[in-house]
Design a protein around this motif. Structure first.
Motif, short mmCIF file in Angstrom:
data_model
loop_
_atom_site.label_atom_id
_atom_site.label_comp_id
_atom_site.label_asym_id
_atom_site.label_seq_id
_atom_site.Cartn_x
_atom_site.Cartn_y
_atom_site.Cartn_z
N GLY A 67 0.82 -1.27 0.03
CA GLY A 67 -0.01 0.03 -0.04
C GLY A 67 0.80 1.38 0.21
N ALA A 68 2.15 1.23 0.29
CA ALA A 68 3.01 2.37 0.21
C ALA A 68 2.89 3.24 -1.12
N ARG A 69 2.49 4.61 -1.02
CA ARG A 69 2.67 5.04 -2.53
C ARG A 69 2.45 6.67 -2.05
N PHE A 70 2.79 7.43 -3.37
CA PHE A 70 2.54 8.89 -3.10
C PHE A 70 1.24 9.31 -2.46
N ASP A 71 1.26 10.37 -1.81
CA ASP A 71 0.15 11.24 -1.69
C ASP A 71 0.01 12.68 -2.44
N SER A 72 1.07 12.92 -3.16
CA SER A 72 1.41 14.02 -3.82
C SER A 72 1.28 13.45 -5.41
N GLU A 73 0.81 14.04 -6.52
CA GLU A 73 0.60 13.79 -7.59
C GLU A 73 2.13 13.37 -8.17
N SER A 74 1.98 12.10 -8.89
CA SER A 74 3.34 11.58 -9.36
C SER A 74 4.08 12.62 -10.17
N ASP A 90 7.52 7.48 -17.87
CA ASP A 90 6.16 7.81 -17.63
C ASP A 90 5.59 7.17 -16.18
N TRP A 91 5.16 8.26 -15.61
CA TRP A 91 4.27 7.86 -14.35
C TRP A 91 3.09 7.00 -14.79
N LYS A 92 3.04 5.88 -14.26
CA LYS A 92 1.85 4.95 -14.55
C LYS A 92 0.38 5.09 -13.88
N GLU A 93 0.68 5.82 -12.56
CA GLU A 93 -0.63 6.18 -11.83
C GLU A 93 -0.51 7.59 -11.41
N LEU A 94 -1.80 8.18 -11.05
CA LEU A 94 -1.86 9.48 -10.45
C LEU A 94 -1.01 9.48 -9.25
N TYR A 95 -1.00 8.60 -8.44
CA TYR A 95 -0.40 8.50 -7.10
C TYR A 95 0.36 7.25 -7.16
N SER A 96 1.64 7.54 -7.61
CA SER A 96 2.56 6.07 -7.81
C SER A 96 2.89 5.40 -6.45
N GLY A 97 2.88 4.05 -6.66
CA GLY A 97 3.03 3.16 -5.52
C GLY A 97 4.70 2.95 -5.29
N GLN A 98 5.23 2.30 -4.25
CA GLN A 98 6.44 2.22 -3.79
C GLN A 98 7.41 1.44 -4.92
N THR A 199 -2.07 3.76 13.65
CA THR A 199 -3.14 4.18 12.24
C THR A 199 -2.79 5.37 12.09
N GLY A 200 -1.71 5.60 11.85
CA GLY A 200 -1.08 7.03 11.09
C GLY A 200 -1.21 6.76 9.83
N ALA A 201 -0.36 7.68 8.89
CA ALA A 201 -0.33 7.67 7.36
C ALA A 201 -0.04 6.33 6.85
N THR A 202 1.13 5.59 7.44
CA THR A 202 1.36 4.35 7.01
C THR A 202 0.56 3.22 7.50
N GLY A 203 -0.03 3.21 8.75
CA GLY A 203 -1.25 2.42 9.11
C GLY A 203 -2.34 2.28 7.95
N GLU A 209 -4.75 -2.57 2.70
CA GLU A 209 -4.10 -3.65 1.61
C GLU A 209 -4.14 -5.11 2.50
N ILE A 210 -3.78 -5.09 3.40
CA ILE A 210 -3.40 -6.52 3.86
C ILE A 210 -4.80 -7.12 4.56
N ALA A 211 -5.87 -6.14 4.66
CA ALA A 211 -7.33 -6.74 5.29
C ALA A 211 -7.91 -7.63 4.08
N LYS A 212 -7.32 -7.70 3.07
CA LYS A 212 -7.73 -8.34 2.03
C LYS A 212 -7.21 -9.78 1.89
N GLU A 213 -6.27 -9.85 2.56
CA GLU A 213 -5.65 -11.53 2.50
C GLU A 213 -5.48 -12.25 3.98
#
Length: 544
Positions: A67-74, A90-98, A199-203, A209-213
């Motif tokens: 789940g680690a990713r930007f929160d500013s536009e890539s 080429d940035w692939k996502e608006l908010y790019s992942g790690q 449960t800060g920004a990282t949490g 993400e991990i709640a899915k598995e």
């Protein structure tokens, strides 16, 4: 004094006592470290960078958690110094992942041939200023030593990971880690009972993400946070072309805003807008991606007072709408700090996680964590059996990474001793008694690269000036330093970032002095201040 090594920007020289000699040393190979290395080399300095990790990337090397990713536009986060780089990547996502962010910084290291000046697996344990030679001697954990006139610490704002001193942590029979030291090989969480502390920004990113598995997830929350919907999406070909054609305008807009983002505050007071129109504005912003609901809002939403509380209640009600169980919803609703006084996490389905039958939220403010047990975690109210514990417990911000090295200046004083009651560095850059040392890890609390690039430009130009003028030393004067400390204290008292107990003021670290760890000023104000210093002949700096 020189022997077997060629004297150039790649290798430096070797002294008779076996110490490698360079013009400048950079600690860290993350965003600021890579750019510092690039700039110094362009100016003709021999330079060596030391990096603790096995690869470059800093934040984006260490933070591999799901789940680690930007929160500013890539496209606003990447470097602006090379037109070729801007057009090639080429940035692939608006908010790019790690993973993509780490690839980007490796691409930069390769494109500009920076690796030949970077020594990996090289944790700096000490940096001692030689008062006779006016040079810093840096020692690495493996015994390697290097000397240079100038030292730049590009060690990051949030890099010294912190785990509270929980009793019994080493007795835990399962697997555990801090999010900032996520194993490179990953962690197999499928079908396991997992506990997340924090449960800060990282949490927020991790939990979603991990709640899915996982088989079962127990979240241990001390402080509920306001979160904003990220609304990430892929960047299509048309948008890619538009971005690449608009980079000058994009970066110019970022330069104009307080936090170096694309977003500009609404100049109206929220309190002057009729309630129905104000609510329509809130809803419109809430539907937008990223930080718009925060940084494009009415200007007084980011000031202590009635407008802030009005929007805070709007945000609280958004949480209540999404969480089915009213008791759980109230646990997730922030009530002890103002909106914007803490780092605002962006989320992609975070609150819906708590509607899952296999997710339990535990309030550790009501029932504090007492210890880690061999089988899990015990609070004052119950014991929870876990297979994996993940600590999303934050960082010893800004000064933490500096204090984990022994940086010794004039008269044997260490930076840790000098910073015991908070940072004492003029403009966050230079500390009296520590000549030729530039601390660039307090670059920004906003869109990091946009503020870090101008800061590194300023520092490297200052180093170049000192060299060209033939000076042996440069450092802040005691007077300039003291006046800056007072400015941070007085200016900081007026802004939201000091109103909550957060990493902004070191309140998350037991025993750490509670002071604003960065400047209270906007990015444009900081650039103007540094420009004024240069225009006045490096006012506030002593050069010898």
């Amino acid at each position: 004094m020189t022997s077997s090594l060629e004297n150039n920007s790649a290798t430096g020289t070797r002294s008779d006592d076996g110490v490698a000699e360079f013009d400048a040393i950079v600690v860290g190979a993350g965003v600021t470290g890579l750019y510092s290395l690039y700039r110094l080399r362009e100016l003709g300095f021999s330079v060596q960078a030391f990096e603790d990790g096995t690869g470059v990337g800093g934040t984006w090397y260490w933070n591999r958690y799901p789940g680690a990713r930007f929160d500013s536009e890539s496209y606003t986060y990447g470097y602006s110094f090379s037109e070729d780089l801007l057009q090639e990547w080429d940035w692939k996502e608006l908010y790019s992942g790690q993973p993509e962010n780490e690839r980007y910084l490796n691409y930069v290291a390769d494109k500009f041939d920076l690796r030949r000046n970077i020594r990996l697996n090289s944790r700096v344990v000490s940096a001692v200023f030689d008062e006779d030679d006016n040079r810093w001697e840096v020692e690495i954990a493996d015994g390697y030593r290097a000397r240079a006139q100038f030292l730049i610490t590009a060690v990051g704002i949030l890099s010294a990971h912190y785990i509270p001193d929980f009793e019994g942590i080493d007795s835990f029979e399962g697997q555990w880690c801090h999010t900032g030291r996520w194993p490179a090989e990953g962690m197999d969480l499928a079908g396991k009972r997992v506990g997340v502390v924090g449960t800060g920004a990282t949490g927020v990113q991790l939990i979603t993400e991990i709640a899915k598995e996982v088989a079962h997830l127990t979240v241990f929350q001390r402080t509920a946070n306001y979160c904003a919907p990220l609304r990430n999406r892929l960047i299509d070909d048309q948008m890619q072309q538009e971005i690449k054609a608009s980079y000058p305008e994009i970066f110019e807009k970022c330069l104009e805003t307080p936090g170096s983002f694309m977003h500009q505050f609404d100049p109206r007071s929220g309190l002057d807008v009729p309630p129905e129109e104000r609510m329509d504005q809130y809803e419109a912003l809430w539907a937008e991606p990223g930080f718009k609901e925060w940084l494009s809002n009415f200007y007084d939403v980011m000031l202590p007072g009635e407008a802030n509380e009005d929007y805070a209640e709007f945000g609280r009600n958004k949480i209540r709408e999404r969480v089915h169980d009213p008791e759980v919803a109230e646990m997730l609703v922030p009530k002890d700090h103002m909106f914007g006084s803490k780092r605002l996490p962006c989320e992609s389905g975070y609150y819906e996680v708590y509607n899952q039958d296999n997710v339990l939220l535990v309030d550790v403010r009501e029932a504090p964590i007492e210890r880690i047990t061999p089988k899990g975690l015990k609070t004052a109210a119950a014991e929870y059996e876990l297979d994996v514990i993940i600590f999303a417990t934050g960082y010893d911000a800004v000064t933490g990474s500096l204090n984990r090295m022994r940086i010794q200046g004039l008269g044997g004083e260490t930076l840790q001793e000098k910073f015991a009651n908070g940072p004492r560095a003029y403009m966050g850059i230079s500390s009296s008694g520590f000549p030729n040392l530039f601390t660039v890890n307090a670059a920004s609390v906003g869109n990091f690269v946009r503020a870090a690039e101008p800061l590194v430009d300023w520092v490297t130009e200052c180093i170049d000036y000192v060299r060209n003028k033939g000076y042996a030393r440069v450092a802040a004067t005691p007077t300039a330093e003291e006046e800056w400390v007072q400015h941070v204290c007085e200016g900081g008292a007026k802004i939201l970032r000091t109103q909550a107990n957060s990493w902004f003021v070191g309140a998350n670290i037991p025993g750490k002095a509670r002071v604003l760890l960065t400047a209270p000023d906007s990015a444009p104000a900081m650039r103007a201040k540094r420009a004024e210093v240069v225009a006045n002949g490096y006012e506030g700096f002593a050069m010898e």
